[in-house]
Write a protein that holds these residues in place. Structure first.
Motif, short mmCIF file in Angstrom:
data_model
loop_
_atom_site.label_atom_id
_atom_site.label_comp_id
_atom_site.label_asym_id
_atom_site.label_seq_id
_atom_site.Cartn_x
_atom_site.Cartn_y
_atom_site.Cartn_z
N THR A 265 9.53 14.77 -13.92
CA THR A 265 9.54 13.46 -13.28
C THR A 265 10.53 13.41 -12.12
O THR A 265 10.24 12.82 -11.07
CB THR A 265 9.88 12.38 -14.32
OG1 THR A 265 8.96 12.48 -15.43
CG2 THR A 265 9.80 10.98 -13.73
N VAL A 266 11.69 14.02 -12.29
CA VAL A 266 12.70 14.06 -11.22
C VAL A 266 12.13 14.72 -9.97
O VAL A 266 12.29 14.21 -8.84
CB VAL A 266 13.96 14.81 -11.70
CG1 VAL A 266 14.88 15.15 -10.53
CG2 VAL A 266 14.72 13.98 -12.73
N VAL A 267 11.45 15.84 -10.14
CA VAL A 267 10.89 16.55 -8.99
C VAL A 267 9.75 15.75 -8.36
O VAL A 267 9.65 15.66 -7.14
CB VAL A 267 10.43 17.96 -9.42
CG1 VAL A 267 9.63 18.62 -8.31
CG2 VAL A 267 11.64 18.81 -9.76
N HIS A 268 8.91 15.14 -9.19
CA HIS A 268 7.81 14.36 -8.63
C HIS A 268 8.30 13.05 -8.00
O HIS A 268 7.63 12.51 -7.11
CB HIS A 268 6.74 14.12 -9.69
CG HIS A 268 5.97 15.36 -10.03
ND1 HIS A 268 5.48 16.21 -9.06
CD2 HIS A 268 5.61 15.90 -11.22
CE1 HIS A 268 4.86 17.22 -9.64
NE2 HIS A 268 4.92 17.05 -10.95
N HIS A 269 9.45 12.56 -8.44
CA HIS A 269 10.08 11.44 -7.72
C HIS A 269 10.39 11.88 -6.29
O HIS A 269 10.15 11.12 -5.34
CB HIS A 269 11.34 11.01 -8.47
CG HIS A 269 12.07 9.87 -7.83
ND1 HIS A 269 13.34 9.49 -8.22
CD2 HIS A 269 11.74 9.03 -6.82
CE1 HIS A 269 13.73 8.47 -7.49
NE2 HIS A 269 12.79 8.18 -6.63
#
Length: 256
Positions: free
Chosen positions: A127-131
């Motif tokens: 999720t952090v990377v896709h944010h």
């Protein structure tokens, strides 16, 4: 290997924060906008992947087992106006599934039994990377706390050094070497660095603040984004010294 793992409460709080960050980044955006860091995806694909991944993980945490899955569906709600609430609901459901039985193990067909917290951690850093993908697409500011960015680097190194990892990504076998070292040196004094070793039998790593045959130095946020292949080194606030070919070789064979 010395892996400084975040606690479950911090993992859950950060997951909700970054799911909310994606929700904010895509609010009012064009659903068909192309995501430059995932060139085959539109924003709809990106939102669908994140929301479905959270729901998929919640399901197998409740079941205590998961099948071998190489791709999560990218189906998002039709109206883009529904995306923010849908993303937040998926993250909340995942946290609830974890908190219902935080001590359980989840059986994986290749990696074997793993603690439920490992899957919460995996979903957080996905999720952090896709944010970052969402923010780079829509032009909104992107931030990640140093402890979360650092944990994301460690978590990724755990995955790529896992003996079963080459089952999923055969290119990881090409990272074996003769002891060549890659070092990541955060500029934050409170964050220890990483030294990665390319060994004949696989990848080794440790938390250490020293240079390697190749060293990348800079804010831990940018180190994470470079190693996640979301920023090219030339576009990040990092300094690269030593054998640059080691970095190019690593990035060509690893991807989130």
């Amino acid at each position: 290997m010395n892996d400084h793992v975040l606690g479950a409460e911090r993992l859950a709080r950060a997951l909700r924060e970054h799911a909310g960050g994606i929700a904010g980044a895509v609010a009012g955006a064009d659903p068909d906008a192309r995501v430059p860091t995932c060139p085959e995806w539109t924003l709809r694909d990106l939102v669908g992947h994140v929301g479905q991944a959270h729901r998929w993980a919640a399901g197998f945490l409740r079941a205590g087992e998961t099948d071998l899955v190489t791709q999560v569906p990218r189906t998002a709600p039709g109206p883009a106006a529904d995306w923010p609430g849908w993303l937040r609901d998926g993250a909340d459901d995942l946290v609830r599934a974890f908190e219902a039985d935080p001590g359980r193990t989840v059986a994986h067909p290749v990696m074997g039994p793993r603690p439920a917290a490992m899957w919460l951690r995996r979903m957080l850093h996905d999720t952090v990377v896709h944010h970052a993908d969402a923010a780079l697409t829509t032009g909104v500011p992107y931030g990640v706390a140093p402890d979360v960015a650092a944990d994301g680097i460690s978590e990724w190194l755990v995955l790529v050094s896992e003996p079963a990892a080459a089952t999923f990504r055969p290119e990881l076998a090409e990272l074996r070497g003769r002891g060549e070292t890659l070092a990541l040196r955060p500029s934050e004094p409170s964050v220890p660095g990483w030294v990665i070793s390319r060994l004949p039998d696989g990848i080794g790593w440790e938390r250490a603040s020293r240079d390697g045959d190749l060293t990348v130095a800079g804010p831990v946020r940018d180190l994470m984004l470079v190693f996640a292949r979301r920023l090219a080194p030339g576009d990040a606030e990092v300094e690269v010294t030593g054998d640059r070919s080691l970095l190019d070789h690593w990035l060509a064979r690893t991807a989130f």
